[in-house]
Design a protein around this motif. Structure first.
Motif, short mmCIF file in Angstrom:
data_model
loop_
_atom_site.label_atom_id
_atom_site.label_comp_id
_atom_site.label_asym_id
_atom_site.label_seq_id
_atom_site.Cartn_x
_atom_site.Cartn_y
_atom_site.Cartn_z
N THR A 214 -63.49 -101.78 -23.68
CA THR A 214 -64.09 -101.02 -22.77
C THR A 214 -63.16 -100.84 -21.40
OG1 THR A 214 -66.35 -102.06 -23.49
CG2 THR A 214 -66.33 -100.57 -21.53
N ALA A 217 -60.14 -98.64 -22.39
CA ALA A 217 -60.44 -97.21 -22.48
C ALA A 217 -60.83 -96.61 -21.18
CB ALA A 217 -61.89 -96.97 -23.24
N ALA A 218 -61.43 -97.62 -20.24
CA ALA A 218 -61.57 -96.86 -18.75
C ALA A 218 -60.12 -96.60 -18.04
CB ALA A 218 -62.44 -97.76 -18.01
N ASN C 312 -71.77 -96.23 -16.64
CA ASN C 312 -71.23 -96.15 -18.10
C ASN C 312 -71.42 -94.75 -18.70
OD1 ASN C 312 -70.14 -98.85 -18.24
ND2 ASN C 312 -72.44 -99.67 -18.43
N GLY C 315 -68.29 -93.04 -17.07
CA GLY C 315 -66.76 -93.54 -17.30
C GLY C 315 -66.74 -93.21 -19.01
N GLY C 316 -67.88 -92.82 -19.53
CA GLY C 316 -67.51 -92.41 -21.21
C GLY C 316 -67.77 -93.54 -21.95
N ALA C 317 -68.14 -94.69 -21.30
CA ALA C 317 -68.20 -95.95 -22.13
C ALA C 317 -69.73 -95.93 -23.17
CB ALA C 317 -68.58 -97.17 -21.22
N ARG C 319 -72.79 -92.91 -24.63
CA ARG C 319 -73.00 -91.71 -25.10
C ARG C 319 -74.55 -91.45 -24.08
NH1 ARG C 319 -68.47 -90.41 -26.48
NH2 ARG C 319 -68.90 -89.48 -24.66
N ALA C 337 -63.92 -92.16 -23.61
CA ALA C 337 -63.61 -93.00 -22.41
C ALA C 337 -62.30 -92.70 -21.95
CB ALA C 337 -63.89 -94.53 -22.46
N HIS C 338 -61.28 -92.86 -23.10
CA HIS C 338 -60.02 -92.73 -22.32
C HIS C 338 -59.67 -91.28 -21.92
CE1 HIS C 338 -59.48 -91.75 -26.88
NE2 HIS C 338 -58.16 -90.90 -26.33
N VAL C 340 -61.76 -89.20 -20.65
CA VAL C 340 -62.28 -89.30 -19.15
C VAL C 340 -61.44 -90.04 -18.01
CG1 VAL C 340 -64.28 -90.05 -17.76
CG2 VAL C 340 -64.69 -89.30 -20.08
N ARG C 347 -62.69 -96.41 -12.62
CA ARG C 347 -63.73 -97.06 -12.58
C ARG C 347 -63.30 -98.91 -12.18
NH1 ARG C 347 -67.75 -98.49 -17.23
NH2 ARG C 347 -68.23 -99.85 -15.60
#
Lengths: 379, 297, 520
Positions: A214, A217-218, C312, C315-317, C319, C337-338, C340, C347
């Protein structure tokens, strides 16, 4: 700070490795070849398992692909098997390339699964590849395998011929001596590349994905793609290691690349310390050399019996020793040999770190091994 | 037609034996989070104990000792090694079990040597006939025993304090321990159960039509891993389904090898379970009956 | 007079050998009393309960000083099971019912230590008396119960051992006001039937209403204690927990050159009709708001209001189930997420998520990932470009570290850093990604007042120097008041108020959400 002694140590090791063929017997040279080949495979696996956090039990499958691609592309067509007769250098490049490609083809699985789940999927790969090796006998020679062309560069052969006689400082340099240097160049290059990868952008992304998908990806890291890249790189390393094993044996056969070989690779990197390139090399040395050395000197060791006599034969003894070694390292030595070395360095060089105060106490901490390895907070 | 029926029955009975092993994987995994790569060796250990002991103490007592031996081995592995891991992560535990497997399997292989030990099962090589279909008595017994074993497991997990406690501990260990459930005890019970199931499976895997106790048994126990994965990592009923599917697949692929050979090559029966497993992991990573949380992708 | 049922004296708790969670904490619970412990996130409340129930071990914690006595007996050396058998049982935070077990099986697990069948049947009857709904749904899986019913099941499960002392960890967490009141009544009823209760609450109103006595815990220390009524009237508690704003100290603006290249100009963030469901639970329901470019926008609300879920989704974590989030022209809810992150949205995490073994520099460099180009091959062969790139980004990252005041720590492994510094490193990592929109998830959770003030100043400085938009998630109202231009208040997944900090603070809906139904 620690760069200089490290580099100096590395240089000394390489010098010693350069000089060794002048004094070693054929047995030790042969052992050295196996060690260097295994070390390259282990370095590739430690990038995948240690740095990127992806468990693989399929490393031997990729080594097999490398070995057979080399054997097939460089081999001649005979009554039993076909071959392409390509130059050995090209064969070696293809061995790495095809293994990496197969790794890429497996990346839909590698990118989606992680940890032990990927471990199980790759376990299946070993059996599938073995099945293919046995059945595609036109290319592979089936159960019995096929012989392997020796390596050559230009007109210079890494065998006992071409040139027939070559001597350095009065020592005749035969195939084993010549291969030693080839392998040494490859091994040093492989370690150098792996260290660079680990220290740079790619390595950071791998480690980030390992710690928390997570969070990675962030930060803009494409998780599936990064996991796949680790898989492809490690497959390429395995391919090279396989081709080198083929050269060292002079033959390829399916049994060399079974589940045991996969486990052996894992054992090497666990003993050395997951994620450590040096550790992988040390682990490869231990796991590869131990059974060979015990077998060679079994008559001199009173507790060993001849194979088949029901007593403790050398290969049994070495397997038990390294099975126990894994257990001991995992129970007593956090981070393997490399971890122990790191702690030793820290203890001797820096004073104890200042204590970090407070942590929010609402976060769960692992109690059993059931917790996923990531420190994810947002799932 | 009767050939097909025979293959199907063979596959199903073999599958039930696999499901005993697969259930062991599932129970150990849910109770301690460990992927027990040494489970195959524990299966072999159980069979080995029976083979060695039956001449002196008789077959049935030997089976009891085999079950006890496998159970104790499992409990010790957990108590002495798994609980003391320096780094408690699932991958590390899996690798630890590879180490344990190497030691156990190597030692058993050394003891067995090149021989194939006989199990001394009283049913020997006898065969049971149903019309024009014949099945080895061992397989028929295996099916019966497996059904009884799973009925027992069902009773344990749904009707007893210990079983409900084990499920609670598996679902949420820290919370379960707040109720006074000792996790070390539920974990030990899980490993012991897996050991008992392994020994029972070992007996059936090594009696007729199998030649006897040989180190390769540990490897054939490996075929239960696809069965386990197929059923779902944390599901005992899933292990039954997985075992049946894998058993049936292997039996049919092997039984019709001649017809399939041009496409699949020889010996595909050994590989088929793993192919099925890779496909399942890709399409449905939590298996057929596993809970979604078991795999977070 | 008989000794108190529970005596905690000078208790120190440490995690992982170094991290102090509690120091010198003392309190008592008398026979038949209800005692509340109040405090914000990270104050050490849960650690206190774990120390009492002897469950610290499994979280890597240990008692390093002081004693816990139950009915006169020192609990040191006992395990949780032994403590439970003595009649002391803990209900964990977040209820934690066994979702796949039926209600009856959950209760059975709760009564695991009770061997006597008659005693167990009696306890179960009592639980069913207290919570008739549990009797009705006894054969359904615990996971199917509503939040309030799950809390009842969690309490019922603990009552199966007929405890003398019940430890309750945040029973009101994420429950609607009506349910909170109901849970409060049940606590009182349980107490009336003869069970003493030690209650941990963030909801100070609820805590103080049901308790006879209370203690306030802050960063591991007891800062106030006394009879509940007295505490409710005290200034400190009013200020800190009952939402009365503290005037924010205006700090000197230091004129400094931006140390790092600024991002693309921030865009407008539009959240429209956002709904998120997990299984049957609705975490967010039709939430809409807009963040104007270059502003600080705070999302506040009690625990369980859906703030973290919202971050979340941004940030795209996670849906979105329904609705959409647009950043400029891009639809964030349609991107992984990536991607975004690739749009300049960075974040931080509520529970710090850093690579502990690596240095601060390496952690910050992770933020640069999306701005670097070196691939596998050029990285492996250390091509001149890759080396130059690495060098340049290391310089940039050093600049960011300076900005945040962690420049001297660049080569230090993160695991040796203090908590506040780790929070800074996380912020630095997000800034390293050169964001135009920064999402901060509880940046001051677990910090002292002084540290919070420093962090507020850092956030102000970052906004001023880098000209980016900031979405700030906090449950600490006073912290937000001095920082944000706009505030959106969430409660039970719904937006209940919006506006300037001053306006929001007076909103009756907000007061009700923070202070409970009685205050409205």
């Amino acid at each position: 700070m620690s760069e200089l002694p490290r580099k100096a140590g590395g240089a000394v090791l390489v010098l010693v490795a350069l000089a060794l063929p002048l004094v070693l017997s054929d047995f030790w040279l042969q052992t050295g070849l196996f060690v260097m080949a295994a070390a390259i495979g282990a370095v590739g696996l430690t990038l995948l398992v240690g740095v990127a956090g992806q468990l693989s039990l399929g490393h031997a499958a990729f080594a097999a692909i490398g070995a057979y691609v080399y054997a097939y592309t460089t081999g001649e067509t005979t009554t039993s098997v076909t071959g392409l007769g390509l130059p050995p250098v090209l064969g070696l490049v293809l061995a790495v390339g095809v293994a990496a490609l197969v790794g890429a083809a497996f990346s839909p699985v590698a990118g989606r699964l992680r940890g032990i789940y990927l471990g199980l999927a790759t376990l299946g790969l070993v059996f599938v590849v073995r099945h293919l090796l046995v059945n595609l006998s036109d290319w592979t020679g089936g159960f019995t395998g096929r012989s392997v062309e020796s390596f050559a560069l230009g007109g210079f052969s890494f065998s006992n011929r071409d040139p027939d006689y070559l001597a350095v400082a009065g020592v005749e340099f035969e195939g084993l001596h010549r291969l030693w240097y080839l392998f040494l160049v490859l091994a040093v290059a492989a370690c150098w590349l792996a260290s660079n990868l680990r220290a740079g952008r790619t390595g950071r992304a791998w480690a980030n994905v390992r710690d928390s998908e997570t969070a990675a990806a962030a930060m803009g890291v494409g998780v599936a793609q990064v996991k796949a890249s680790a898989f492809v790189v490690s497959s390429g390393y395995a391919g090279l290691a396989g081709a080198m094993l083929a050269l060292a044996y002079g033959r390829v056969a399916p049994d060399v690349f079974g589940l045991t070989a996969s486990v052996d690779f894992l054992v090497m990197i666990v003993l050395g310390g997951l994620g450590s390139v040096t550790g992988a090399v040390v682990g490869a040395l231990f796991v590869t050399a131990l059974p060979l050395v015990l077998a060679q000197y079994s008559s001199a060791l009173p507790f060993l019996a001849a194979p088949g006599s029901g007593g403790l034969d050398p290969s049994t003894a070495s397997r038990i020793v390294y099975g126990l070694a894994i257990i001991a390292v995992l129970v007593f030595l956090r981070g393997g040999l490399a971890g122990a070395a790191r702690r030793l360095r820290q203890r001797t060089s820096t004073p104890a770190a200042p204590p970090a105060p407070r942590t929010p106490d609402d976060g769960d901490r692992p109690v059993a091994v059931t917790t996923p390895r990531s420190k994810e907070t947002t799932r | 037609m009767s050939y097909l029926l025979e293959q199907v029955l063979n596959g199903l009975s073999y599958g039930l034996v696999l499901s005993l092993i697969a259930a062991g994987f599932a129970i150990v995994f849910t109770s301690t989070g460990v992927l027990n790569f040494a489970h195959g060796s524990v299966v072999l250990l159980g069979a080995y104990l029976v083979a060695v002991l039956h001449p002196t103490i008789g077959f049935w007592p030997a089976v009891l000792v085999g079950m006890a031996g496998s159970a104790v081995t499992g409990v010790l592995i957990n108590a002495v090694l798994v609980r003391n891991l320096a780094d408690r992560k699932p991958d590390t535990a899996a690798i630890l079990m590879l180490g344990v497997d190497i030691v156990l399997l190597t030692e058993l292989t050394r003891r067995i040597g090149n021989q194939v030990l006989t199990l001394g099962a009283p049913w020997g090589a006898s065969v049971v006939r149903f019309g024009d279909v014949s099945l080895p008595t061992g397989r028929v017994l295996a099916a019966g025993v497996t059904v009884v074993a799973f009925a027992g497991l069902w009773y344990l997990f749904s009707r007893t304090d210990l079983g409900v406690g084990m499920r609670a501990a598996a679902a949420d260990g820290p919370t379960a321990s707040l109720m006074g459930i000792r996790l070390s005890r539920t974990a030990a019970t899980g490993w012991a159960l897996a050991g008992v199931l392994a020994a029972v499976a070992g007996v059936f895997l090594t009696s007729f039509p199998a030649p006897g106790v040989a180190p390769t048994v540990a490897l054939s126990a490996f075929a239960a891993i696809p069965a386990w994965v197929l059923g779902g990592f944390d599901s005992v009923p899933g292990a039954v389904v997985g075992g049946l599917v894998i058993g049936l697949t292997s039996a049919l692929v092997t039984g019709y090898e001649a017809e399939l050979e041009p496409f699949l090559g020889t010996g595909f029966g050994e590989v088929a379970p793993y192919v099925v497993m890779i496909v399942v992991l890709l399409v449905r990573p939590s298996g057929l009956l596993g809970s979604k949380e078991a795999v977070r992708v | 007079m008989s000794p108190p049922l529970l005596t905690v004296e000078h208790l120190d708790v440490v995690y992982d050998g170094t991290i102090t969670a509690l120091s010198d904490v003392s309190l008592t619970v008398g026979e038949g009393q209800v005692v509340a412990v109040l405090g914000s996130n990270g104050a050490g409340k849960t650690s206190l309960l774990r120390a009492v129930s002897r469950a610290l071990d499994s979280y890597g914690g240990s008692v390093t000083g002081g004693t816990v006595r139950f009915a006169g007996e020192d609990l040191a050396g006992l395990d949780t099971a032994a403590v439970v058998r003595r009649g002391l049982v803990q209900v964990p935070e977040g209820r934690r019912v066994f979702r796949d077990l039926t209600v009856a099986e959950n209760l059975r697990a709760g009564g695991y230590t009770v061997r006597d069948a008659a005693a167990r049947a009696e306890a179960r009857d009592r639980v069913f008396d207290l919570f008739p709904i549990l009797a009705e749904r006894r054969d359904q899986p615990g996971g199917l119960l509503s939040g309030g019913q799950q809390q009842m099941l969690a309490m019922g499960r603990a009552l199966m051992v007929s405890p003398r002392l019940l430890l309750l960890d945040e029973p009101s967490l994420g429950l609607a006001p009506l349910l909170v009141d109901q849970i409060g009544e049940i606590v009182t009823e349980i107490n009336r039937q003869g069970t003493a209760v030690l209650l941990i609450e963030q909801n100070a109103v609820m805590g103080l209403r049901v308790a006879d006595a209370a203690s306030v815990l802050e960063i591991g220390r007891v800062t106030a204690s006394g009879p509940a009524a007295e505490l409710a009237a005290s200034d400190e508690v009013q200020e800190r927990y009952l939402g009365v704003a503290v005037p924010v100290v205006a700090t000197e603006v230091v004129g400094s050159e931006p140390a790092i290249p600024t991002a693309e100009p921030p865009q407008r963030l539009r959240v429209e009709g956002l709904t998120v469901r997990f299984g049957g639970i609705t975490a967010l329901s039709e939430v809409s708001f807009t963040v104007e470019p270059g502003t600080v926008h705070a999302l506040i609300g009690p625990n369980g209001a859906g703030k973290s879920t919202l971050v979340n989704v941004l940030g795209g974590a996670y849906r979105a189930t329904e609705g959409a989030v647009h950043y400029g022209d891009a639809e964030l809810t349609a991107l992984p997420a990536h991607r975004v992150a690739g749009l300049g949205v960075a974040r931080t995490f509520q529970n710090i998520s850093l690579a502990l073994e690596d240095t601060v520099e390496d952690n910050l460099l992770v933020g640069r990932h999306r701005l670097m180009r070196a691939g596998v091959l050029s990285g492996a062969f250390r091509s001149p470009r890759a080396r130059r790139e690495e060098r340049e980004h290391r310089e940039t990252v050093a600049g960011i570290a300076e900005l945040l005041g962690i420049g001297a720590l660049l080569r230090t492994p993160v695991h040796t850093l203090a908590y506040g510094d780790r929070k800074r490193v996380e912020m630095g990592r997000a800034l390293a990604a050169r964001p135009s929109l920064l999402l901060l998830d509880e940046p001051v959770a677990g910090m002292t007042h002084g540290e919070s003030q420093e962090m507020a100043e850092t956030i102000r400085q970052v906004r001023r120097d880098l000209g980016l938009s900031i979405v700030l998630v906090e449950h600490d109202m006073p912290f937000v008041m001095g920082l944000a231009e706009q505030v959106t208040v969430l409660d039970f997944g719904k937006k209940i108020a919006e506006g300037t900090p001053a306006a929001v603070q007076r909103d009756p809906e907000v007061l009700r959400a923070y202070l409970g139904a009685a205050a409205a």
